[in-house]
Design a protein around this motif. Structure first.
Motif, short mmCIF file in Angstrom:
data_model
loop_
_atom_site.label_atom_id
_atom_site.label_comp_id
_atom_site.label_asym_id
_atom_site.label_seq_id
_atom_site.Cartn_x
_atom_site.Cartn_y
_atom_site.Cartn_z
N GLY A 163 0.79 -1.16 0.03
CA GLY A 163 -0.11 0.00 -0.10
C GLY A 163 0.76 1.26 0.11
O GLY A 163 0.34 2.40 0.33
N ASN A 164 2.06 0.98 -0.41
CA ASN A 164 3.01 2.08 -0.35
C ASN A 164 4.13 2.03 -1.35
O ASN A 164 4.12 1.12 -2.28
CB ASN A 164 3.48 2.49 0.94
N VAL A 165 5.10 2.94 -1.50
CA VAL A 165 6.19 2.81 -2.54
C VAL A 165 6.73 1.53 -2.22
O VAL A 165 7.30 1.11 -3.32
CB VAL A 165 7.03 4.05 -2.01
N GLY A 167 5.86 -1.34 -1.62
CA GLY A 167 5.30 -2.67 -2.07
C GLY A 167 5.36 -2.53 -3.67
O GLY A 167 5.65 -3.51 -4.28
N VAL A 168 5.37 -1.27 -4.06
CA VAL A 168 5.26 -1.22 -5.52
C VAL A 168 6.87 -1.42 -5.93
O VAL A 168 7.07 -2.10 -7.00
CB VAL A 168 4.73 0.28 -5.92
N LEU A 169 7.80 -0.72 -5.40
CA LEU A 169 9.02 -1.23 -5.89
C LEU A 169 9.36 -2.55 -5.66
O LEU A 169 10.00 -3.29 -6.58
CB LEU A 169 9.95 -0.41 -4.66
N LEU A 170 9.10 -3.38 -4.64
CA LEU A 170 9.15 -4.69 -4.34
C LEU A 170 8.65 -5.31 -5.62
O LEU A 170 9.36 -6.36 -6.00
CB LEU A 170 8.61 -5.26 -3.22
N SER A 171 7.48 -5.08 -5.82
CA SER A 171 6.50 -5.83 -6.91
C SER A 171 7.30 -5.66 -8.45
O SER A 171 7.32 -6.35 -9.30
CB SER A 171 5.19 -5.54 -7.20
N LEU A 172 7.84 -4.39 -8.65
CA LEU A 172 8.67 -4.01 -9.77
C LEU A 172 9.93 -5.02 -9.93
O LEU A 172 10.30 -5.52 -10.86
CB LEU A 172 8.97 -2.48 -9.87
N VAL A 173 10.58 -5.16 -8.66
CA VAL A 173 11.71 -5.99 -8.55
C VAL A 173 11.49 -7.35 -9.04
O VAL A 173 12.06 -7.79 -9.73
CB VAL A 173 12.49 -5.72 -7.32
N PRO A 238 -0.61 -1.24 -13.55
CA PRO A 238 -1.27 -2.17 -12.54
C PRO A 238 -0.56 -2.13 -11.37
O PRO A 238 -1.51 -2.09 -10.12
CB PRO A 238 -1.38 -3.21 -13.54
N SER A 239 0.40 -2.58 -11.37
CA SER A 239 1.23 -2.81 -10.04
C SER A 239 1.06 -1.52 -9.14
O SER A 239 0.91 -1.65 -7.86
CB SER A 239 2.51 -3.25 -10.07
N GLY A 248 -2.34 8.66 -4.42
CA GLY A 248 -1.42 9.74 -3.62
C GLY A 248 -0.05 8.88 -3.77
O GLY A 248 0.57 9.19 -4.87
N PRO A 249 0.62 8.24 -2.61
CA PRO A 249 2.05 7.95 -2.64
C PRO A 249 2.49 7.31 -3.83
O PRO A 249 3.45 7.46 -4.43
CB PRO A 249 2.07 7.18 -1.47
N THR A 250 1.74 6.49 -4.68
CA THR A 250 2.27 5.84 -5.94
C THR A 250 1.38 6.03 -6.94
O THR A 250 1.28 5.38 -7.76
CB THR A 250 2.23 4.08 -5.70
N ARG A 251 1.03 7.32 -7.25
CA ARG A 251 0.03 7.61 -8.54
C ARG A 251 1.30 8.05 -9.66
O ARG A 251 1.94 8.99 -9.59
CB ARG A 251 -0.57 9.01 -8.25
N VAL A 252 1.44 6.81 -10.43
CA VAL A 252 2.40 6.99 -11.67
C VAL A 252 1.84 7.82 -12.92
O VAL A 252 0.33 8.06 -13.07
CB VAL A 252 2.70 5.80 -11.86
N LEU A 253 2.69 8.31 -13.60
CA LEU A 253 2.12 8.95 -14.80
C LEU A 253 1.14 8.15 -15.73
O LEU A 253 0.26 8.87 -16.23
CB LEU A 253 3.50 9.42 -15.74
#
Lengths: 304, 296
Positions: A163-165, A167-173, A238-239, A248-253
């Protein structure tokens, strides 16, 4: 195929000249592919760029709306540039840093190499939703990881991994590492093992051999891997929506662009997409020009 | 000093075979690398296991393991989402895209690899740029175009948008494969009177089978996983598995999480099958490295 008469003569001469420049009839084989790309890639991109200048108030209004944070469901479109950049850069750095040593160890004879490679590649097939589910189930507040850490008393509160940066970073990795690894395996196995042996004969320690011999040879491959990982991580939303918090914190372009598009605001959606392209191309340009400064000369020594 | 030497020779002497097989020394970096790899693999397996378990639970438990197991979520999601039709659509889109892509990309790659002509670099650029431009940048106007052509929510529209990244990608994959084929083989065929078409069908085609397979499999994997483009043009009647899955996962409140997990598992099974087939057909390290000598 032969032509006669004055006009045919002219045609023959013209064809002769074209042939001398390398335009043989076979070149026409390229036409379907090229035509398709022009109609369905170049034209849409130009159309999109044009559309982004057709805002409701003057040619630059779509961009002004974007940079002044005046978009639908606004959570800071200007800030999302930074968020996207941060996420993509961090993910690709981590991917390359992790992929290089693993790929480097893989170049020799390793037990169960094929099986290991297959396992490392599995995340490629999982899909973003599966990875998002896995993140939530495994890393969530009541997931196995937090449960285990709480159980052994390493932490007192569940770690906020979803639910924050983070998590997204982990899923991207998680999804990007296999890809980076696959590319780096290609580059590491392309390096002549003889160079390493030669350095060893000359008395270089393993660390010296890696940093002075292998690493400079790997650098071009690492740059390419970095760039491709960056491209992969930069565009995905999606991730960011499923694992992170896109309000908010992970609203990507790309999410900003999609939201505008889904509300039918085509100029602002196109403006967001153009900003994306500009940022991504700027990063790639910087990295590739830095690579030109860093390393020149042959990348493989005496490899036939 | 002598002591150390004595013990080391004493240790090394009995099993010379084993000593030869073992890497010369266990280093700290090696330990970190292998440790990191095993952490990744372990995390991967645990994460997959947690989703699989979550798709099989009767109710959300608060313990390590669920209280009861059931497979009804699979049957339920099969009917609510029409998973069968989704799979069929996905396969149809994948096969159509791969077929058209290969048919278009092969001649293009051939010309780019073999001939030099004015504008060749520009053409190469035309096929390189789609790889570095974010998908959204062309997806948004392309989707608008597809709407204007009234192809949205049709299979044709989805195939069309998926061709845009697939064709340049396949061209780039095929290029080195075409370059590897000796031009003298073709010249010989042409001397013997073969036409362009015959050269392609009887000479290049068979020689390029590995390249075509690699390009086809990679394209298929990408199309099945392609989200953004398909998402923008698909409607309720023409969804692929990824898009439906994302749609279900976003409106998480309305569906049981087990159902989404079951669907995600079906998706994973589909792509995993694809990957396994791909690994049987193409060796990824061989494709990437194009050298089999140094590993032997």
């Amino acid at each position: 195929m032969s032509a006669s008469g004055p006009s045919g003569d002219h045609l023959l001469r013209w064809r002769d000249r074209a042939r001398r420049r390398g335009v043989t009839p076979t070149v026409w084989l390229v036409v379907p592919g090229a035509l398709f790309m022009v109609v369905f890639f170049v034209y849409p991109v130009c159309y999109g760029v044009g559309l982004s200048f057709q805002g409701t108030q003057g040619w630059s209004s779509a961009y002004r709306d974007f940079f002044a944070d005046r978009l639908v469901n606004n959570h800071g479109s200007r800030r999302s540039i930074l968020i996207t950049l941060e996420l993509a850069l961090a993910a690709s750095v981590v991917n390359v840093v992790l992929a290089v040593p693993i790929a480097y160890r893989m170049r020799g004879r390793v037990r169960a190499k094929r099986a290991l490679i297959a396992v490392v590649l599995v995340p490629m097939t999982l899909g973003t939703v599966f990875v998002a589910s896995a993140m939530k189930e495994f890393l969530g507040p009541s997931g196995w990881l937090n449960r285990a850490l709480l159980g052994i008393g390493a932490i007192e509160q569940p770690l906020p991994l979803v639910g924050n940066v983070t998590g997204v970073l982990l899923s991207l990795v998680f999804t990007g590492l296999p890809f980076a690894f696959l590319l780096m395996v290609g580059y590491t196995s392309g390096i002549d093992p003889g160079l390493d042996k030669a350095a060893a004969v000359c008395g270089a320690r393993p660390a010296q051999r890696f940093w002075l011999v292998t690493f400079p040879l790997l650098l071009p491959g690492m740059t390419i891997t970095f760039c491709l990982s960056f491209v992969l991580a930069f565009g995905v939303f999606p991730s960011a929506t499923l694992v992170g918090n896109d309000a908010g914190p992970t609203r990507v372009l790309s999410k900003v662009a999609y939201t505008e598009y889904s509300y039918g605001h085509y100029p602002t959606a196109s403006a967001a997409a153009v900003v994306m392209a500009v940022v991504q191309l700027a990063v790639l340009g910087l990295v590739l020009s830095a690579r030109g400064l860093l390393h020149r000369g042959p990348t493989t020594g005496g490899k036939g | 000093m002598t002591d150390v030497a004595a013990t080391s020779t004493g240790q090394a002497a009995p099993p010379p075979v084993g000593a030869a097989r073992r890497p010369p020394g266990y280093t700290l970096t090696g330990a970190v690398t292998w440790g990191g790899l095993w952490v990744f693999v372990g995390g991967l397996l645990l994460a997959v296991a947690s989703v699989l378990l979550a798709s099989l639970t009767t109710q959300l438990a608060d313990g390590w393991l669920p209280r009861g197991y059931t497979t009804r979520w699979y049957t339920q999601s099969w009917t609510t989402f029409g998973l069968g039709r989704l799979l069929v659509t996905t396969v149809e889109v994948g096969v159509a895209v791969v077929a058209v892509t290969l048919a278009v990309a092969l001649p293009t790659a051939y010309v780019l690899a073999r001939l030099t002509f004015p504008g060749r670099r520009l053409l190469l650029l035309l096929f390189l740029v789609p790889q570095v431009v974010p998908v959204m940048t062309y997806a948004v106007p392309l989707a608008t175009l597809v709407y204007r052509l009234r192809l949205n929510d049709t299979l044709a529209g989805i195939v069309l948008v998926n061709l845009v990244p697939a064709i340049p990608f396949a061209v780039l994959v095929l290029l080195p494969f075409v370059e590897q084929v000796d031009p003298r083989i073709e010249q010989a065929a042409r001397v013997c009177g073969a036409t362009n078409r015959r050269v392609f069908v009887h000479i290049l085609g068979p020689l390029l089978v590995p390249g075509l397979l690699a390009a086809g499999v990679l394209t298929l994997v990408r199309v099945v996983g392609q989200f953004e483009l398909t998402f923008l043009v698909s409607g309720p009647d023409s969804q692929t598995l990824v898009v439906a899955l994302y749609g279900a996962a976003v409106q998480a409140g309305e569906l049981a999480s087990q159902e989404i997990n079951a669907m995600a598992t079906v998706y994973m099974a589909t792509t995993l099958t694809l990957l396994l087939v791909a690994l049987r057909v193409v060796d990824p390290t061989a494709v990437a490295a194009r050298d089999g000598r140094s590993s032997r």
